[in-house]
Design a protein around this motif. Structure first.
Motif, mmCIF file in Angstrom:
data_model
loop_
_atom_site.group_PDB
_atom_site.id
_atom_site.type_symbol
_atom_site.label_atom_id
_atom_site.label_comp_id
_atom_site.label_asym_id
_atom_site.label_seq_id
_atom_site.Cartn_x
_atom_site.Cartn_y
_atom_site.Cartn_z
ATOM 1 N N GLN A 82 -3.030 2.338 -0.968
ATOM 2 C CA GLN A 82 -4.229 3.132 -0.732
ATOM 3 C C GLN A 82 -3.895 4.571 -0.374
ATOM 4 O OE1 GLN A 82 -6.598 1.147 2.262
ATOM 5 N NE2 GLN A 82 -6.342 -0.827 1.269
ATOM 6 N N ASN A 138 -5.524 1.166 9.200
ATOM 7 C CA ASN A 138 -5.349 -0.197 8.726
ATOM 8 C C ASN A 138 -6.347 -1.110 9.456
ATOM 9 O OD1 ASN A 138 -4.181 -0.429 11.255
ATOM 10 N ND2 ASN A 138 -2.374 -1.494 10.534
ATOM 11 N N GLN A 141 0.371 -0.865 1.562
ATOM 12 C CA GLN A 141 -0.921 -0.191 1.499
ATOM 13 C C GLN A 141 -0.807 1.294 1.819
ATOM 14 O OE1 GLN A 141 -3.460 -2.336 4.211
ATOM 15 N NE2 GLN A 141 -3.405 -4.186 2.980
ATOM 16 N N GLN A 195 -6.504 5.839 -2.754
ATOM 17 C CA GLN A 195 -7.555 6.729 -2.275
ATOM 18 C C GLN A 195 -7.020 8.095 -1.878
ATOM 19 O OE1 GLN A 195 -9.939 4.848 0.812
ATOM 20 N NE2 GLN A 195 -9.484 2.853 -0.072
ATOM 21 N N GLU A 227 3.057 -5.779 -0.824
ATOM 22 C CA GLU A 227 1.726 -5.599 -0.262
ATOM 23 C C GLU A 227 1.565 -4.256 0.447
ATOM 24 O OE1 GLU A 227 0.242 -9.013 1.813
ATOM 25 O OE2 GLU A 227 1.193 -10.381 0.406
ATOM 26 N N GLY A 253 -14.267 7.866 -6.828
ATOM 27 C CA GLY A 253 -14.176 7.703 -5.382
ATOM 28 C C GLY A 253 -14.650 8.927 -4.626
ATOM 29 N N ALA A 299 -10.439 5.396 -7.635
ATOM 30 C CA ALA A 299 -10.756 5.243 -6.217
ATOM 31 C C ALA A 299 -10.358 6.473 -5.394
ATOM 32 C CB ALA A 299 -10.062 4.003 -5.655
ATOM 33 N N PRO A 318 -5.364 0.601 -8.548
ATOM 34 C CA PRO A 318 -6.807 0.463 -8.346
ATOM 35 C C PRO A 318 -7.307 0.815 -6.953
ATOM 36 C CG PRO A 318 -5.776 -1.696 -8.355
ATOM 37 C CD PRO A 318 -4.708 -0.697 -8.730
ATOM 38 N N GLN A 319 -6.431 0.805 -5.942
ATOM 39 C CA GLN A 319 -6.847 1.052 -4.560
ATOM 40 C C GLN A 319 -6.488 2.450 -4.057
ATOM 41 O OE1 GLN A 319 -8.601 -1.373 -2.979
ATOM 42 N NE2 GLN A 319 -8.384 -2.568 -4.849
ATOM 43 N N THR A 356 -13.468 8.091 6.493
ATOM 44 C CA THR A 356 -13.468 7.459 5.176
ATOM 45 C C THR A 356 -14.384 8.184 4.196
ATOM 46 O OG1 THR A 356 -15.173 5.937 5.940
ATOM 47 C CG2 THR A 356 -12.889 5.154 6.007
ATOM 48 N N HIS A 363 0.379 -2.357 -6.144
ATOM 49 C CA HIS A 363 -1.028 -2.488 -6.546
ATOM 50 C C HIS A 363 -2.011 -2.378 -5.382
ATOM 51 C CE1 HIS A 363 -0.193 -3.350 -10.712
ATOM 52 N NE2 HIS A 363 0.817 -4.098 -10.304
ATOM 53 N N ASP A 364 -1.555 -2.589 -4.151
ATOM 54 C CA ASP A 364 -2.435 -2.487 -2.985
ATOM 55 C C ASP A 364 -2.378 -1.113 -2.325
ATOM 56 O OD1 ASP A 364 -3.212 -5.151 -3.272
ATOM 57 O OD2 ASP A 364 -1.577 -5.879 -2.009
#
Length: 181
Positions: free
Chosen positions: A53, A140, A29, A77, A27, A126, A101, A74-75, A165, A50-51
């Motif tokens: 960022q 976070n 990120q 950034q 998990e 993105g 993204a 996919p996440q 962001t 997969h998570d």
């Protein structure tokens, strides 16, 4: 099993290879390993994150080709690979998604060659679609850890200690690149 969401080990004196042991179902990120002495190849098992960022590997000694397969995350950034020994031509993989993204890309001070395909920039949705992005600092969900990075403007490296962001940034200027076609 211990779930790790953020691994921030920047500004240490770690050296050697980054372990190639990122397992399916993790998990993670945020991975920030900038300003260390990591070397060797880029760990391909990172495609299992997969998570993910934020990936910041800036200012190390990683020696590999451009990890185009990260475009399938996919996440993702933020991708910072500045000041390493990445080399060769950046190619587009037909079989993978291409960084849809991504908002921040920094490839400065590497050994890339050839042209950077414009299809990469066209796939950076993105960076182009920020209308639904809430303006706040990148961090976070519990606000414990925020993201910082270096940006280069007019030849000066400036540390941005808190990144909004809605901030988009790409720095792909590098000796060895031909004009972007």
């Amino acid at each position: 099993m211990l779930d790790i969401y953020i691994l921030d080990l920047h500004k240490n004196i770690f050296h050697g290879n980054i372990p190639d042991s990122f397992v399916v179902g993790n998990e993670l990120q945020t991975l920030n390993l900038q300003n260390n002495d990591f070397d060797g190849p880029f760990p391909k098992s990172m495609v299992n994150c997969h998570d993910l960022q934020v990936l910041n590997l800036g200012n190390n000694k990683i020696n590999d080709t451009f990890p185009h397969w990260l475009g399938a995350l996919p996440q993702l950034q933020v991708l910072v690979l500045r000041s390493n020994y990445f080399h060769g031509q950046i190619i587009l993989s037909e079989a993978e998604s291409n960084f849809s993204a991504l908002r921040i890309l920094d490839l400065l001070h590497n050994e890339f060659s050839g042209s950077l395909p414009t299809t990469y920039f066209k796939s950076f949705k993105g960076m182009m679609n920020l209308s639904n992005v809430q303006m706040k600092y990148m961090e976070n969900p519990n606000g414990y850890n925020h993201f910082s990075m270096f940006v280069t403007m007019k030849g000066l490296d400036i540390e941005v200690e808190r990144v909004l962001t809605i901030f988009t940034y790409d720095n792909v200027n590098n000796r060895g690149y031909e004009a972007i076609k």
